[in-house]
Write an enzyme that holds these catalytic residues in place. Sequence first.
Site, PDB file in Angstrom:
ATOM      1  N   GLU A 166      -9.368   2.516  -3.572  1.00 14.49           N
ATOM      2  CA  GLU A 166      -8.867   2.398  -2.209  1.00 14.49           C
ATOM      3  C   GLU A 166      -9.382   3.548  -1.363  1.00 14.49           C
ATOM      4  O   GLU A 166     -10.082   4.445  -1.859  1.00 14.49           O
ATOM      5  CB  GLU A 166      -7.332   2.319  -2.210  1.00 14.49           C
ATOM      6  N   HIS A 169      -0.716   1.392   8.702  1.00  9.82           N
ATOM      7  CA  HIS A 169      -1.694   0.748   7.824  1.00  9.82           C
ATOM      8  C   HIS A 169      -2.717   0.024   8.686  1.00  9.82           C
ATOM      9  O   HIS A 169      -2.347  -0.677   9.639  1.00  9.82           O
ATOM     10  CB  HIS A 169      -0.997  -0.233   6.878  1.00  9.82           C
ATOM     11  N   ARG A 219      -6.632   6.447   5.918  1.00  6.70           N
ATOM     12  CA  ARG A 219      -5.966   5.395   6.687  1.00  6.70           C
ATOM     13  C   ARG A 219      -5.830   5.720   8.165  1.00  6.70           C
ATOM     14  O   ARG A 219      -5.980   4.836   9.021  1.00  6.70           O
ATOM     15  CB  ARG A 219      -4.583   5.122   6.096  1.00  6.70           C
ATOM     16  N   HIS A 225       3.684   1.686   8.698  1.00  7.70           N
ATOM     17  CA  HIS A 225       3.644   1.425   7.262  1.00  7.70           C
ATOM     18  C   HIS A 225       4.463   2.408   6.443  1.00  7.70           C
ATOM     19  O   HIS A 225       5.208   1.999   5.535  1.00  7.70           O
ATOM     20  CB  HIS A 225       2.190   1.467   6.795  1.00  7.70           C
ATOM     21  N   ARG A 265      -0.735  10.102   4.024  1.00  7.36           N
ATOM     22  CA  ARG A 265      -0.631   9.785   2.600  1.00  7.36           C
ATOM     23  C   ARG A 265      -1.904   9.131   2.068  1.00  7.36           C
ATOM     24  O   ARG A 265      -2.482   8.242   2.704  1.00  7.36           O
ATOM     25  CB  ARG A 265       0.565   8.852   2.348  1.00  7.36           C
TER      26      ARG A 265
END
Length: 599
Positions: free
Chosen positions: A117, A232, A276, A337, A372
């Site tokens: 990811e 997100h 992100r 998110h 994060r």
Amino acid sequence: MHVVIVGSGIAGLTTAIRASARHDVTLVTKGALADGATAAAQGGVAVALGADDTVALHEHDTHTAAVGSADARAVALLCADGPARVRDLLALGVPFDRTTDPDSLDRHGDDLARGREAAHGRWRVVHADGDATGAAIERSLVAALLRRHVTVLERTCLTDLIVRDGAVVGVDVLDLLGEPRRIDADTVVLASGGAGHLYRETTNPLVATGDGVAAAWRAGAVLADLEFVQFHPTRLAVPDGGLLSEAVRGEGAVLRDAAGRRFMTAVHPDAELAPRDVVARGIAAAVRDQGGTPVLLDATGLGADRLVTRFPGLTRATRAAGFDWTREGVPVAPAAHYAMGGIATDSEGRTSLPGLLAVGEAACTGVHGANRLASNSLLEGLVFGVRTADAVGAPRPARLRLRGDAGLPVHTVPDDRVGVVADPHRASRPDGTAPDGPQPSGSDPTASEPSGPDPTRHRTDHGRLPGGPPRPDRATHLRQAVQTEMTERVGLLRDADGLAAARRALAALRPPVARSVRDHEDRALLDLARITALAAEARTESRGAHARTDHPDTDPAAPVSVGWSRAVDAGHPPVVHAAPTVHAAVSDRSAHAQQGVPA
């Protein structure tokens, strides 16, 4: 000891299972056991288990995503303890996906299938049922919990903490029937998740209304990092559209604008696999440049067989929305998110209030910094759930390292600075005494409900199961107003004028008289919206998920973290002081650590 744990996601379940070996545990959850965010988690668990990976590499990627703002000790614990905690899940029978691919077997030294990811330098995200990892973990943890002597109270909503002589001694709740109830406790652990419903568009489940964090704020606990809200990048841009996992981009999907161009290659060297916050802002800019038309997530290059096999749930979801993502791109847009901020804790879950611990998204250990790293949240629940359980009953240190810093700057603010009107009829008071009962809210035009007769006014359920989470019916006037301000002015991009306007608008709103679960949720959202806007206004720089268009650069002199607490006496002016000193005499009970999450 009697321990009350609020929340039944991965953090709450892990804590409850572990703590039940030594304590009398009551687990309180607003919905059913599996209604939280964990069950909806798609991507997987990031963990350095492969032969080609190391704890140090995982730490590096976590710090990179956090833009240097994460607490080093919390990150080291997360990454070092992670392999053992994932092995605990394997021992519980979580069906992580396997592979027979020779290259993967040779590279990783085992047959666990892995994804990659954003911002990860290795393929380290283990997953289950393709894109249903959270649900698989939740099922195994619930089964393990039910084998323990744990009292479970489903459809029971936290309304307030009971504070007596400066310590938390229990909780006030609305029970299954919508009736108020008080539960005494030696220790309360808040594992109640985040507050995604501060925003109109969110990937969070209906229960994510910040009840635990708001209750801690009202009780006087220190909160931290509330300005850091992660959006997100890829929520399906249709009404009620769900999350499209970052793992899809990790497998090779790309983002295209209306003209079919890959625009992220011009934004960041890692393109679609940038952190992100970078990808979300890149999408927002592309949408703005093309007049509001959503961008497209193009996964056609993966091939139909690979898409259906690797992402069966997302294949069904996109088809249900009218798209065949094996043949066409699907529209996506950012959505709220995850909250990096929350109740400030040390690495064992201790908060500034004796008797209160917090874990998971409700807590702020500093492990995520300003942004994060993908798939670190499930790992956080596992690692810090075990550590928090082991801290129950243990002596408190003479000085807490809240958010990893014994000298965390904490702003103590009176209610009138965040727009709160003191309400003597809240469900609990700092001295633990019961209220006399609710009082009418009057006909204030800024109140959450219109004045005049309302045939549903005295129903405990307000159109849903009493005591349980709300159904997706019409949002209250208050919730709509909060979400409008947060989405438009305290969202992905912020500036001084917008933040000041949001603070004024939020200050003018009045919470409902708290009769139903929805009323308590709305009160929690308003509390958190006000303090989040204040924290965002105070940080006059851009850092990670906090992006100020009027202060686009990161200020190296700015503190990486700031704490906030509610003044007990609203007449006191705002001050800045060091984190509270807590003496060991508060609790001298000992605890004996165990290894692993018990099955």
